[in-house]
Design a protein around this motif. Sequence first.
Motif, PDB file in Angstrom:
ATOM      1  N   GLY A   4       4.011  -1.276   3.011  1.00 44.81           N
ATOM      2  CA  GLY A   4       3.353  -2.403   3.680  1.00 44.81           C
ATOM      3  C   GLY A   4       2.550  -2.008   4.899  1.00 44.81           C
ATOM      4  O   GLY A   4       2.000  -2.870   5.591  1.00 44.81           O
ATOM      5  N   LYS A   5       2.467  -0.715   5.190  1.00 42.11           N
ATOM      6  CA  LYS A   5       1.702  -0.229   6.334  1.00 42.11           C
ATOM      7  C   LYS A   5       0.635   0.755   5.852  1.00 42.11           C
ATOM      8  O   LYS A   5       0.755   1.362   4.793  1.00 42.11           O
ATOM      9  CB  LYS A   5       2.620   0.481   7.336  1.00 42.11           C
ATOM     10  CG  LYS A   5       3.759  -0.389   7.877  1.00 42.11           C
ATOM     11  CD  LYS A   5       3.254  -1.473   8.808  1.00 42.11           C
ATOM     12  CE  LYS A   5       4.417  -2.271   9.400  1.00 42.11           C
ATOM     13  NZ  LYS A   5       3.945  -3.363  10.286  1.00 42.11           N
ATOM     14  N   ILE A   6      -0.398   0.938   6.693  1.00 41.14           N
ATOM     15  CA  ILE A   6      -1.392   1.947   6.378  1.00 41.14           C
ATOM     16  C   ILE A   6      -0.803   3.312   6.695  1.00 41.14           C
ATOM     17  O   ILE A   6      -0.381   3.573   7.821  1.00 41.14           O
ATOM     18  CB  ILE A   6      -2.690   1.728   7.176  1.00 41.14           C
ATOM     19  CG1 ILE A   6      -3.322   0.375   6.803  1.00 41.14           C
ATOM     20  CG2 ILE A   6      -3.674   2.855   6.917  1.00 41.14           C
ATOM     21  CD1 ILE A   6      -4.546   0.030   7.609  1.00 41.14           C
ATOM     22  N   ASN A   7      -0.759   4.172   5.712  1.00 38.01           N
ATOM     23  CA  ASN A   7      -0.179   5.504   5.885  1.00 38.01           C
ATOM     24  C   ASN A   7      -1.278   6.559   5.914  1.00 38.01           C
ATOM     25  O   ASN A   7      -2.377   6.359   5.389  1.00 38.01           O
ATOM     26  CB  ASN A   7       0.810   5.794   4.754  1.00 38.01           C
ATOM     27  CG  ASN A   7       2.063   4.955   4.849  1.00 38.01           C
ATOM     28  OD1 ASN A   7       2.982   5.290   5.575  1.00 38.01           O
ATOM     29  ND2 ASN A   7       2.108   3.836   4.109  1.00 38.01           N
ATOM     30  N   SER A   8      -0.970   7.677   6.548  1.00 38.22           N
ATOM     31  CA  SER A   8      -1.939   8.748   6.686  1.00 38.22           C
ATOM     32  C   SER A   8      -2.429   9.224   5.332  1.00 38.22           C
ATOM     33  O   SER A   8      -1.655   9.326   4.374  1.00 38.22           O
ATOM     34  CB  SER A   8      -1.305   9.910   7.453  1.00 38.22           C
ATOM     35  OG  SER A   8      -2.135  11.047   7.414  1.00 38.22           O
ATOM     36  N   VAL A  31      -2.917  -2.175   1.615  1.00 39.45           N
ATOM     37  CA  VAL A  31      -2.871  -1.053   2.555  1.00 39.45           C
ATOM     38  C   VAL A  31      -2.436   0.234   1.856  1.00 39.45           C
ATOM     39  O   VAL A  31      -2.563   1.320   2.426  1.00 39.45           O
ATOM     40  CB  VAL A  31      -1.913  -1.356   3.731  1.00 39.45           C
ATOM     41  CG1 VAL A  31      -2.449  -2.492   4.586  1.00 39.45           C
ATOM     42  CG2 VAL A  31      -0.502  -1.668   3.231  1.00 39.45           C
ATOM     43  N   ALA A  32      -1.946   0.114   0.643  1.00 39.53           N
ATOM     44  CA  ALA A  32      -1.480   1.293  -0.100  1.00 39.53           C
ATOM     45  C   ALA A  32      -2.553   1.892  -1.008  1.00 39.53           C
ATOM     46  O   ALA A  32      -2.281   2.859  -1.727  1.00 39.53           O
ATOM     47  CB  ALA A  32      -0.250   0.937  -0.932  1.00 39.53           C
ATOM     48  N   MET A  33      -3.759   1.339  -0.964  1.00 40.31           N
ATOM     49  CA  MET A  33      -4.811   1.805  -1.876  1.00 40.31           C
ATOM     50  C   MET A  33      -5.093   3.299  -1.738  1.00 40.31           C
ATOM     51  O   MET A  33      -5.403   3.982  -2.722  1.00 40.31           O
ATOM     52  CB  MET A  33      -6.101   1.012  -1.652  1.00 40.31           C
ATOM     53  CG  MET A  33      -6.096  -0.384  -2.272  1.00 40.31           C
ATOM     54  SD  MET A  33      -5.943  -0.403  -4.078  1.00 40.31           S
ATOM     55  CE  MET A  33      -7.557   0.153  -4.584  1.00 40.31           C
ATOM     56  N   ASN A  34      -4.978   3.840  -0.520  1.00 35.25           N
ATOM     57  CA  ASN A  34      -5.285   5.261  -0.329  1.00 35.25           C
ATOM     58  C   ASN A  34      -4.240   6.191  -0.945  1.00 35.25           C
ATOM     59  O   ASN A  34      -4.438   7.404  -0.996  1.00 35.25           O
ATOM     60  CB  ASN A  34      -5.457   5.581   1.160  1.00 35.25           C
ATOM     61  CG  ASN A  34      -4.154   5.448   1.942  1.00 35.25           C
ATOM     62  OD1 ASN A  34      -3.285   4.659   1.576  1.00 35.25           O
ATOM     63  ND2 ASN A  34      -4.019   6.200   3.021  1.00 35.25           N
TER      64      ASN A  34
END
Length: 362
Positions: free
Chosen positions: A266-270, A308-311
């Motif tokens: 649920g968060k933007i990760n590196s 936010v998990a698209m990357n």
Amino acid sequence: MTVGRKIIIALIIIGGLALLIVSSFFIDYQKIAQKAQSKETVQKTPTESLPAKIIEEKAIKFSAVGDFDIGEKFTQTLSTIKKLDTEFTLALGDLSYGKATEQDWCNQVNSSLENKPFEIVPGNHDIEAKSQISKFARCLPNRIKDIVGSYPDRYYFDQGKTLRTIVISPDVAIDANPNKFKSGSEEYLWLQKTLGDAKEQKIRWVVVAMHKNCLSIGEKSCEIGQDLNDLLIKSPVDLVLQGHEHGYARSHQLAFSPTCLTIIPGKINSSSCAIQNKESQYEKGSGSIFAIVGTGGAEARPINKSSVAMNLFNTYHGSNTGAVYGALLVEVTNNKLSAKLIENQTGTTKDSFSILYKDKSP
């Protein structure tokens, strides 16, 4: 006739006979020598001209797909699985959704696949009053030899030193066990030990199958819990197979590092948490690939393109990006694990990736 003449005649006869015997012996000797030489030539020639025999390693083949429902799309998925002719299928949960009796649903599977192993991975819709996992387990029993654990809740099986397949049921309550897989829980420790044992046994590849997700670009949240998700990536498990989302989504190879200490749902990760490769060819031991294969027949849902998990994801198919129904074909040899998403209607490949083992011993 005088005695002298008789002696001379006798000597002539004896001499003739001796000459005949010697001549016969010489002819027989020549024949034997020629025959031996001919035999030696026949034996040597093919041996010298035969090419070196190439022995190819036989791949372990299995299919994986979940979220089936009933109807035409489900029937087509069974047809695809049959054509793939794999050793077994991992049914990644949510079987009939209570729209057919357990026995009737099983009958269609067993008839279509001719009683080949169709190993249950329990889903949340399989533990309802109208769709009971205990009944499914009776009509779709385990057909794999030498499984360890409790079918269909939590079990594993090995295929030599090449592959260990582990099935778990996080957040799917079976027999009063909530299966939360919290760090330190009985089920968490069981999985931790099973993963550790695979390393000790020097089993080359490890695949873990379950129904629910943690990282997703659909509508689901982290239902299996971050503790379990972290354990899978830290291990690292080579391939994690899931259903639950009605669609397909396959991650990059995910890994922890000094610049990616954890992946927070649920968060933007590196972006450093995802090892990207344009050809989708990865190296064993570098991380874990997550493949959500909820393409068995249940109506496809949209991909959340603003997630936010698209990357973290490489490839995806949903109702808003071109829905795909079909099964994942996985092939495993000692040096390679590869997978292809095969579409039902066309038989074409909609995604493919591979993990390669590289011997790093000195």
